[in-house]
Design a protein around this motif. Structure first.
Motif, short mmCIF file in Angstrom:
data_model
loop_
_atom_site.label_atom_id
_atom_site.label_comp_id
_atom_site.label_asym_id
_atom_site.label_seq_id
_atom_site.Cartn_x
_atom_site.Cartn_y
_atom_site.Cartn_z
N SER A 1 30.54 -36.90 24.35
CA SER A 1 30.94 -35.58 24.83
C SER A 1 31.91 -34.84 23.91
CB SER A 1 31.56 -35.72 26.24
OG SER A 1 32.03 -34.53 26.70
N ARG A 2 32.12 -35.38 22.72
CA ARG A 2 33.01 -34.66 21.80
C ARG A 2 32.44 -33.28 21.46
NH1 ARG A 2 35.29 -39.33 17.63
NH2 ARG A 2 35.18 -37.64 16.12
N CYS A 3 31.13 -33.18 21.31
CA CYS A 3 30.51 -31.89 20.98
C CYS A 3 30.70 -30.89 22.12
CB CYS A 3 29.03 -32.08 20.69
SG CYS A 3 28.13 -32.92 22.00
N VAL A 4 30.51 -31.36 23.34
CA VAL A 4 30.64 -30.47 24.50
C VAL A 4 32.06 -29.94 24.58
CG1 VAL A 4 30.47 -30.32 27.01
CG2 VAL A 4 28.89 -31.78 25.74
N ARG A 5 33.01 -30.83 24.39
CA ARG A 5 34.42 -30.42 24.50
C ARG A 5 34.82 -29.53 23.34
NH1 ARG A 5 37.37 -35.45 24.35
NH2 ARG A 5 35.44 -36.56 23.82
N ALA A 6 34.26 -29.80 22.16
CA ALA A 6 34.57 -28.92 21.01
C ALA A 6 34.06 -27.51 21.27
CB ALA A 6 33.96 -29.48 19.73
N CYS A 7 32.85 -27.43 21.82
CA CYS A 7 32.27 -26.11 22.08
C CYS A 7 33.09 -25.37 23.14
CB CYS A 7 30.82 -26.27 22.53
SG CYS A 7 29.92 -24.72 22.53
N GLU A 8 33.62 -26.13 24.10
CA GLU A 8 34.42 -25.49 25.16
C GLU A 8 35.84 -25.21 24.70
OE1 GLU A 8 34.11 -28.11 28.52
OE2 GLU A 8 31.98 -27.62 28.82
N ASP A 9 36.53 -26.24 24.26
CA ASP A 9 37.97 -26.12 24.03
C ASP A 9 38.31 -25.42 22.72
OD1 ASP A 9 38.00 -27.58 26.28
OD2 ASP A 9 38.73 -29.44 25.38
N ILE A 10 37.55 -25.71 21.66
CA ILE A 10 37.89 -25.14 20.35
C ILE A 10 37.20 -23.80 20.16
CG2 ILE A 10 37.77 -25.49 17.85
CD1 ILE A 10 37.78 -28.52 18.40
N GLN A 11 35.89 -23.79 20.37
CA GLN A 11 35.13 -22.56 20.11
C GLN A 11 35.15 -21.61 21.30
OE1 GLN A 11 33.89 -20.77 17.90
NE2 GLN A 11 32.62 -19.42 19.15
N GLY A 12 35.13 -22.16 22.51
CA GLY A 12 35.15 -21.30 23.71
C GLY A 12 33.82 -20.66 24.02
N THR A 13 32.72 -21.30 23.59
CA THR A 13 31.40 -20.71 23.86
C THR A 13 30.68 -21.37 25.04
OG1 THR A 13 31.07 -19.88 21.63
CG2 THR A 13 29.08 -20.39 22.84
N PHE A 14 30.98 -22.62 25.33
CA PHE A 14 30.40 -23.32 26.48
C PHE A 14 28.87 -23.36 26.40
CE2 PHE A 14 34.61 -22.09 27.63
CZ PHE A 14 35.08 -23.04 28.51
N ALA A 15 28.36 -23.63 25.18
CA ALA A 15 26.90 -23.65 25.01
C ALA A 15 26.31 -25.00 25.39
CB ALA A 15 26.55 -23.33 23.56
N LEU A 16 27.13 -26.06 25.40
CA LEU A 16 26.60 -27.41 25.59
C LEU A 16 27.04 -28.00 26.92
CD1 LEU A 16 27.28 -28.89 22.02
CD2 LEU A 16 25.18 -27.82 22.88
N THR A 17 26.20 -28.88 27.47
CA THR A 17 26.60 -29.62 28.67
C THR A 17 26.17 -31.06 28.50
OG1 THR A 17 24.55 -28.87 29.68
CG2 THR A 17 26.57 -27.77 30.39
N LEU A 18 26.89 -31.91 29.20
CA LEU A 18 26.49 -33.32 29.27
C LEU A 18 25.76 -33.46 30.60
CD1 LEU A 18 26.68 -36.12 27.93
CD2 LEU A 18 28.83 -36.45 29.14
N GLU A 19 24.43 -33.53 30.54
CA GLU A 19 23.63 -33.58 31.76
C GLU A 19 23.42 -35.02 32.20
OE1 GLU A 19 19.94 -31.65 30.98
OE2 GLU A 19 20.79 -29.64 31.25
N GLY A 20 23.24 -35.23 33.49
CA GLY A 20 22.94 -36.56 34.02
C GLY A 20 24.18 -37.44 34.05
#
Ligand code: SF4
Ligand code: SF4
Ligand code: SF4
Ligand code: FES
Length: 947
Positions: free
Chosen positions: A171-190
């Motif tokens: 989930s490092r990618c998901v958190r980077a997209c949310e916390d650093i970039q602020g785009t929220f493009a990724l999710t960890l599904e399931g």
């Protein structure tokens, strides 16, 4: 040279008022309270094994590889999520820990492709490193059970791949997209074994992803990996340098193989970007070695002749003799030059030195003329210095943010991410913009007030806000009394309190409901630390300077200058537009903004350079072009600018260029201006030279050479050669010597040297005896000019008017993936996001003209017409259309007017009265453009080949 590896402490080192001391593996360590045990261990050189943690992100605690033991506590807590506490005794290694870590790693590896030796990340993979570190030798579960090894690969993004089979769901990618970039493009599904990363249920290219690269940076495996690394292999050495696109000034490690850039990795120690990046700096560097690069000097007698390749010596000698001939015939003032905001401070300094010293006049100007010249004038008049007041980090302390005439998520993306972080943490947002830009509403952000004013009415809107502050008793009286000129304040307060400045009276001008303006003004004045961020939507107007002054007035009246979280902050466009202005690129100013009529300043240069300097301001770019059309201005040296594409009223610009007898263009490509040139000198990209850029925070960052200049000379070396040929000797062994000269001649740079820049990383001017390590924030105890000066800001509508023939207002701007005239980004895969300039039009305006989405439309103004495709967009307000100017063939500036700012001549790009109608063919100008693209750019076969 080696690859620079920055320490990853796993979790952030906290900033706190107090510290704690604990013992880790028998060693005592003291860290700020709130720091994790993992980070505490890292500070003493102990890297606890980890997978889901990295210090750019908050701890997540999912992989369980980082377990430790704490004396007196049960079990094996995760060191990334456990805070260091006073007196703890921690063990990071023992048999029990090792056994459990191996167990965790076995599970990961049993569901991971075993292709390490052929994997593109071999040697640069945290999973591989950790498997080695925990001593994994066997996988008891085998590799045949249920797994994800056949998961599909997503190669849709032009710059990176997503190889799902290698994903460990950390989930490092998901958190980077949310916390650093602020785009929220990724999710960890399931959940559990079924967990998988998803880009909103589609591929990366089709998702909300803006290709900033934060997820790629964060990924500990080869799941998210740069295509350039896959193609070229892992890099061998790296050099820290500065992005050459926008005024944020991000620091990058250019990771190299020999002289080939493998990838640009954002530098964590970079003060402007703290390890973040956008798609341009991170990925769009391929233009530097594009086949269109022109690497041979060329000359021709007439612009209709084909170019003839010649040696550097021939080209320089020819240019020098032409300048001399023209000055001898038409007079000293018949020639001039334009410095580049894309080039380094040192190069810009040399060009203005050449013009003042070798040409003997002040006919020097820069592209800041067409963007932020009103910033310099307006802030200088009110506050006493021509630059923004804060550093970027200041926004972390803002409670209210007013964004006016700027679109940071597209124009200044890395700073926008920082601003969005602050907004998600609770700061309030006011957006004043004709368009509903992304910031108005994006994931977890909603502006408290969107003030969708009509283009051209900034002054009326800001006056109305100030009216509320003054008439509702919201002035910061103690601050104004102590810090500002009281007589000027009182005069301004009387003016601003007049009824015609009220929100109710202004509503008819701005189109913004009075109640909304009142609410926004109250929020700005009473909401805590209030900061203003602005861009070209403020400056590129006939009242650009007045608007800058109005913002300074509002900030002073509410006590919002000279403290953290506040200030008046221009978001500078070009990478070195601040530096170009600092370096004396304007016809009326020497370096450090000293007027050419200032005898003491002039004498300083005269005695050092050994030539007299004219005390009269020289010509601005528009004056040079006017005089060229009239016949008195004959020759121009242009370094790294493309005025034929970037300046307003293209047909007037090209008429001026055609009228000159010698134009010397120095650029990396044969740009639009080069069609009218007689000498072409190959330019060097930022990768090919040493120097410095100064960003929007006044931060001087080092640019470091990573490859040899493709044309043989760095830009500064070519200027030196030209100056010597003109008989004004210059001699420098390295750009550091040019900086030494700048420091000697410029009080605000007196303390700057390459040695100090290398030691400190960067410096914000003023940097001198009073501030040896630079100045992050200006006007702290007093304004630079002494007392802050309130200026009267009467609203004067632009002379550009809509009417029956031209009923719509065109406003222009740029988008994330392209940059300015597009010379660089159009030569990269960034064009996948923006292949052509489009016309955004409100559904109502489209429908009333029978225009469908994607139709070719003619866009006509009083200056000219062009054709481009329409995009129907609810972001627009009825009556306003919008386009970008990234593609030369569009010719957006064919239709812009020649109205300009009253003080600085900054063109009024943002307001043009237009009509839109359907068409089925390019405009006459566009047809001619395509013809000239062939006829004026021909290159003759080399002489020896022809023989
Ligand atoms: S590249 Fe940036 S925007 Fe795209 S998914 Fe990764 S972090 Fe998010
Ligand atoms: S793609 Fe990379 S960062 Fe994202 S969950 Fe998978 S392994 Fe972790
Ligand atoms: S934000 Fe600006 S300086 Fe930073 S990487 Fe993007 S273009 Fe370069
Ligand atoms: S690194 Fe601590 S739980 Fe993953």
């Amino acid at each position: 040279m080696t690859l620079i590896c920055e320490l990853d402490t796993g979790t952030p080192i906290r900033v706190a008022d107090s510290t704690v001391t604990l013992t880790i593996d028998g060693q005592s360590v003291t860290v700020p309270r709130g720091t994790s045990i993992m980070a505490a261990a890292a500070t003493m050189g102990t890297q606890v094994p980890k997978l889901c943690a990295t210090d750019s992100l908050e701890p997540f605690g999912s992989c369980r590889l980082c377990i430790v033991q704490i004396e007196g506590r049960r079990g094996y807590p995760a060191s990334c999520t456990t805070p260091a506490e006073e007196g703890l005794v921690v063990h990071t290694e023992n048999a029990g820990i090792a056994k459990r870590r191996r167990g965790v790693m076995e599970l990961y590896i049993s569901d991971h492709p075993l292709d390490c030796l052929t994997c593109s990340a071999n040697g640069d993979c945290e999973l591989q490193d950790m498997a080695g570190k925990v001593g994994l030798r066997e996988v008891r579960y085998g590799y045949d059970g249920a797994n994800h090894l056949a998961a599909p690969k997503d190669e849709s993004n032009p710059y990176f791949t997503f190889e799902a089979s290698k994903c460990i769901a950390c989930s490092r990618c998901v958190r980077a997209c949310e916390d650093i970039q602020g785009t929220f493009a990724l999710t960890l599904e399931g959940r559990g074994f079924a967990s998988k990363i998803s880009a909103g249920g589609t591929d990366f290219m089709g998702s909300e992803c803006v290709s900033c690269g934060a997820c790629v940076q964060a990924c500990p495996t080869a799941t998210l990996n740069e295509k350039s690394v896959i193609a070229l292999g892992t890099p061998e050495h790296s050099v820290v340098t500065t992005c050459a696109y926008c005024g944020v000034g991000c620091s990058f490690k250019a990771e190299m193989k020999g002289e080939t850039v493998v990838r640009m990795v954002p530098y964590k120690d970079g003060k402007a970007n703290a390890g973040h990046s956008c798609v341009k700096g991170r990925f769009a560097f391929g233009y530097a070695t594009h086949k269109d690069r022109k690497t041979k000097p060329m000359i021709r007698a007439a612009i209709t002749d084909p170019w003839q390749e010649v040696s550097w010596d021939q080209a320089i000698a020819h240019a020098a003799s032409e300048f001399k001939r023209i000055q001898a015939r038409y007079g000293r003032d018949s020639v001039g030059g334009i410095t580049s905001s894309r080039c380094t401070n040192e190069e810009t300094f040399l060009v203005q030195k050449l013009i003042r010293g070798a040409f003997g006049n002040n006919n020097v100007d820069t592209c800041a003329r067409v963007c932020h010249s009103p910033t310099g004038y307006g802030l200088s008049a009110t506050l006493g210095t021509s630059a923004g007041t804060q550093d970027f980090a200041s926004v972390d302390h803002s409670d209210v943010i007013l964004v006016i005439g700027a679109n940071p998520t597209d124009g200044h993306p890395v700073f926008a991410s920082r601003m969005k972080r602050r907004l998600r943490a609770g700061a309030k947002l006011i957006v004043a913009d004709p368009r509903r830009i992304d910031l108005v509403r994006s994931p977890h952000i909603e502006a408290q007030h969107h003030l969708p004013l009509l283009p051209g009415t900034n002054v009326a809107l800001l006056n109305a806000m100030a009216h509320v502050v003054v008439t509702e008793g919201l002035v910061a009286e103690d601050y104004v009394r102590e810090r500002c000129d009281l007589a000027e304040f009182e005069s301004w307060a009387r003016f601003i309190a007049q009824e015609h400045n009220s929100p109710e009276a202004s509503e008819a001008l701005t189109g913004v409901p009075a109640a909304e303006v009142r609410a926004a003004a109250r929020l700005f004045a009473t909401g805590g630390n209030a900061a203003i961020y602005y861009g070209l939507g403020v400056t590129e107007h006939s009242q650009g300077t007045t608007t800058v002054m109005a913002m300074a007035n509002l900030a002073m009246a509410t006590g919002n200058i000279g403290k953290l979280g506040a200030g008046v902050n221009p978001l500078r466009g070009q990478n070195n537009v601040q530096g170009a202005c600092d370096m004396g690129s304007f016809p009326h100013e020497l370096t450090g903004y000293r007027h050419v009529s200032d005898d003491a300043a002039r004498e300083m240069f005269e005695s050092f350079w050994g030539v007299p300097i004219s005390a009269d301001p020289g010509l601005r770019i528009p004056n040079m072009l006017d005089d060229a059309v009239e016949g008195s201005f004959k020759a121009l040296y242009i370094q790294g600018e493309d005025i034929a594409q970037s300046d307003p009223d293209t047909q007037h610009v090209t008429a001026g260029l055609r009228a000159m007898e010698c134009i010397v263009v120095q650029d990396i490509f044969l740009n639009e201006t080069a069609k009218y040139a007689h000498v072409f000198l190959p330019g060097s990209s930022f990768l090919e030279k040493d120097g410095t850029f100064t960003n929007a925070e006044r931060r001087i960052n080092r640019v470091r050479k990573v490859m040899s200049p493709l044309g043989g000379l760095a830009d500064w070396e070519a200027t030196v050669a030209l100056s010597n040929a003109l008989g004004f000797p210059m001699s420098y062994g390295h750009p550091s010597e040019i900086m030494d000269e700048i420091a000697r001649l410029t009080p605000s740079f007196a303390g700057v040297s390459y040695a100090k820049l290398d030691a400190e990383g960067s410096l914000q001017w003023p940097c001198n005896e009073a501030a040896p390590l630079g100045t992050p924030m200006m006007h702290v105890d007093r304004f630079v000019r002494g007392k802050g000066r309130f200026m009267l800001t009467e609203f004067v509508p632009t002379e550009e008017r809509t009417g029956a023939l031209f009923p719509l207002i065109l406003t222009t701007g740029r988008i994330l993936s392209q940059y300015n005239v597009g010379a660089q980004t159009r030569r990269t895969e960034n064009s996948r996001w923006h292949e052509e300039d489009m016309l955004d039009i409100h559904p109502f305006d489209a429908e009333s003209r029978g225009v469908q989405d994607g139709d070719l439309v003619a866009l006509e103004s009083r200056s000219g017409d062009i054709a481009l495709r329409a995009r129907i967009s609810e972001r627009m307000q009825p009556g306003v259309v919008y386009t970008t100017f990234h593609h030369a063939k569009t010719g957006a500036n064919v239709i812009t007017t020649d109205f300009s700012d009253w003080a600085t001549n900054c063109p009024e790009y943002k307001v043009t009265a237009v009509q839109v109608r359907r068409t089925n063919r390019p405009s006459e100008w566009q047809a001619r453009f395509f013809d000239e693209d062939v006829s004026l750019t021909r290159i003759a076969a080399p002489l020896d080949a022809a023989e």
